[in-house]
Design a protein around this motif. Structure first.
Motif, PDB file in Angstrom:
ATOM      1  N   LYS A  62       0.802  -1.472  -0.097  1.00  0.00           N
ATOM      2  CA  LYS A  62       0.073  -0.004  -0.044  1.00  0.00           C
ATOM      3  C   LYS A  62       0.937   1.171   0.068  1.00  0.00           C
ATOM      4  O   LYS A  62       1.803   1.008   0.599  1.00  0.00           O
ATOM      5  CB  LYS A  62      -0.980  -0.070   1.167  1.00  0.00           C
ATOM      6  N   ALA A  63       0.319   2.171  -0.706  1.00  0.00           N
ATOM      7  CA  ALA A  63       0.981   3.613  -0.692  1.00  0.00           C
ATOM      8  C   ALA A  63       0.909   4.182   0.758  1.00  0.00           C
ATOM      9  O   ALA A  63      -0.014   3.703   1.673  1.00  0.00           O
ATOM     10  CB  ALA A  63       0.525   4.383  -1.575  1.00  0.00           C
ATOM     11  N   CYS A  64       2.092   4.994   1.294  1.00  0.00           N
ATOM     12  CA  CYS A  64       2.172   5.452   2.662  1.00  0.00           C
ATOM     13  C   CYS A  64       1.657   6.832   2.396  1.00  0.00           C
ATOM     14  O   CYS A  64       2.318   7.635   1.585  1.00  0.00           O
ATOM     15  CB  CYS A  64       3.538   5.473   2.830  1.00  0.00           C
ATOM     16  N   VAL A  65       0.643   7.226   3.191  1.00  0.00           N
ATOM     17  CA  VAL A  65       0.116   8.593   3.321  1.00  0.00           C
ATOM     18  C   VAL A  65       0.091   9.168   4.518  1.00  0.00           C
ATOM     19  O   VAL A  65      -0.440   8.594   5.697  1.00  0.00           O
ATOM     20  CB  VAL A  65      -1.427   8.350   2.649  1.00  0.00           C
ATOM     21  N   THR A 123     -10.576  10.601  -1.833  1.00  0.00           N
ATOM     22  CA  THR A 123      -9.715   9.457  -2.233  1.00  0.00           C
ATOM     23  C   THR A 123      -9.234   9.668  -3.845  1.00  0.00           C
ATOM     24  O   THR A 123      -8.235   9.293  -4.089  1.00  0.00           O
ATOM     25  CB  THR A 123     -10.693   8.126  -2.387  1.00  0.00           C
ATOM     26  N   LEU A 140      -1.000  10.022  -6.503  1.00  0.00           N
ATOM     27  CA  LEU A 140      -0.184   8.736  -6.427  1.00  0.00           C
ATOM     28  C   LEU A 140       0.074   8.329  -7.675  1.00  0.00           C
ATOM     29  O   LEU A 140       1.204   7.700  -8.115  1.00  0.00           O
ATOM     30  CB  LEU A 140      -0.896   7.880  -5.398  1.00  0.00           C
ATOM     31  N   ASP A 179      -5.516   9.566  -4.715  1.00  0.00           N
ATOM     32  CA  ASP A 179      -5.342   8.667  -6.098  1.00  0.00           C
ATOM     33  C   ASP A 179      -4.702   9.313  -7.081  1.00  0.00           C
ATOM     34  O   ASP A 179      -3.824   8.703  -7.762  1.00  0.00           O
ATOM     35  CB  ASP A 179      -6.696   7.589  -6.475  1.00  0.00           C
ATOM     36  N   ARG A 230      -7.335   2.161   1.883  1.00  0.00           N
ATOM     37  CA  ARG A 230      -6.533   1.880   0.941  1.00  0.00           C
ATOM     38  C   ARG A 230      -5.239   2.083   1.001  1.00  0.00           C
ATOM     39  O   ARG A 230      -4.422   1.625   0.068  1.00  0.00           O
ATOM     40  CB  ARG A 230      -7.241   2.584  -0.189  1.00  0.00           C
ATOM     41  N   HIS A 231      -4.700   2.815   2.070  1.00  0.00           N
ATOM     42  CA  HIS A 231      -3.174   3.167   2.126  1.00  0.00           C
ATOM     43  C   HIS A 231      -2.983   3.157   3.520  1.00  0.00           C
ATOM     44  O   HIS A 231      -3.567   3.096   4.470  1.00  0.00           O
ATOM     45  CB  HIS A 231      -3.317   4.787   1.755  1.00  0.00           C
ATOM     46  N   GLU A 232      -1.552   2.867   3.750  1.00  0.00           N
ATOM     47  CA  GLU A 232      -1.043   2.732   4.856  1.00  0.00           C
ATOM     48  C   GLU A 232      -1.023   4.227   5.568  1.00  0.00           C
ATOM     49  O   GLU A 232      -0.111   5.268   4.818  1.00  0.00           O
ATOM     50  CB  GLU A 232       0.468   2.227   4.853  1.00  0.00           C
ATOM     51  N   THR A 233      -1.725   4.554   6.338  1.00  0.00           N
ATOM     52  CA  THR A 233      -1.847   6.029   6.863  1.00  0.00           C
ATOM     53  C   THR A 233      -1.586   6.267   8.174  1.00  0.00           C
ATOM     54  O   THR A 233      -1.867   5.404   9.234  1.00  0.00           O
ATOM     55  CB  THR A 233      -3.536   6.086   6.735  1.00  0.00           C
ATOM     56  N   GLU A 293       1.115   4.664  -6.881  1.00  0.00           N
ATOM     57  CA  GLU A 293      -0.170   3.934  -6.610  1.00  0.00           C
ATOM     58  C   GLU A 293       0.178   2.483  -6.606  1.00  0.00           C
ATOM     59  O   GLU A 293       0.660   1.931  -7.819  1.00  0.00           O
ATOM     60  CB  GLU A 293      -1.195   4.349  -7.620  1.00  0.00           C
TER      61      GLU A 293
END
Length: 132
Positions: free
Chosen positions: A4-7, A112, A119, A116, A27-30, A125
């Motif tokens: 997952k993308a890091c946000v 989102t 990313l 997205d 959806r993301h590593e937050t 993404e």
């Protein structure tokens, strides 16, 4: 790595910070932060792919904080969360290096979509990343 993308979400207002974190966490590593210094400290261990900066941070630190984040986290796309897309602070954030503005009231789809899009432009993404 989770794939997952890091946000990072940097917002002093706890309600907005929690809402953004909730929207993005599926959806993301937050990671959420009330202060920029904490986010920068975490970035030394886990570089973000995208950073959402809340208007409360810009009100306290000025739009120049976006420039600081852009320089220190050059691999991350920066998104300003503001009262409107015409907010002087948000527009100044764009001039300082932000790639997008999310206008309040925040919505699931608005957040989102903006994240997205940033990313995808940066190739971060997960669906666009090359498989290992």
């Amino acid at each position: 790595m989770s794939g997952k993308a890091c946000v990072f979400v940097i917002e002093a207002d706890q309600v907005i910070r929690s809402a953004l974190g909730y929207i993005l966490s599926e959806r993301h590593e937050t990671f959420t932060f009330a202060e920029t210094a904490d986010a920068l400290s975490k970035a030394a261990r886990a570089a973000p792919d995208a950073v959402l900066v809340g208007s409360s941070i810009l009100e306290d630190s000025g739009a120049e904080m976006v420039g600081v984040l852009a320089r220190k986290l050059h691999q991350a796309g920066i998104i300003v969360v503001a009262g409107s897309t015409r907010s002087p602070l948000a527009l100044a954030g764009l001039r300082q290096g932000a790639e997008a503005i999310i206008a309040k009231p925040i919505t699931f789809d608005g957040v989102t979509h903006a994240v997205d899009a940033v990313l995808a432009r940066r190739g971060a993404e997960p669906s666009l990343a090359p498989s290992s």
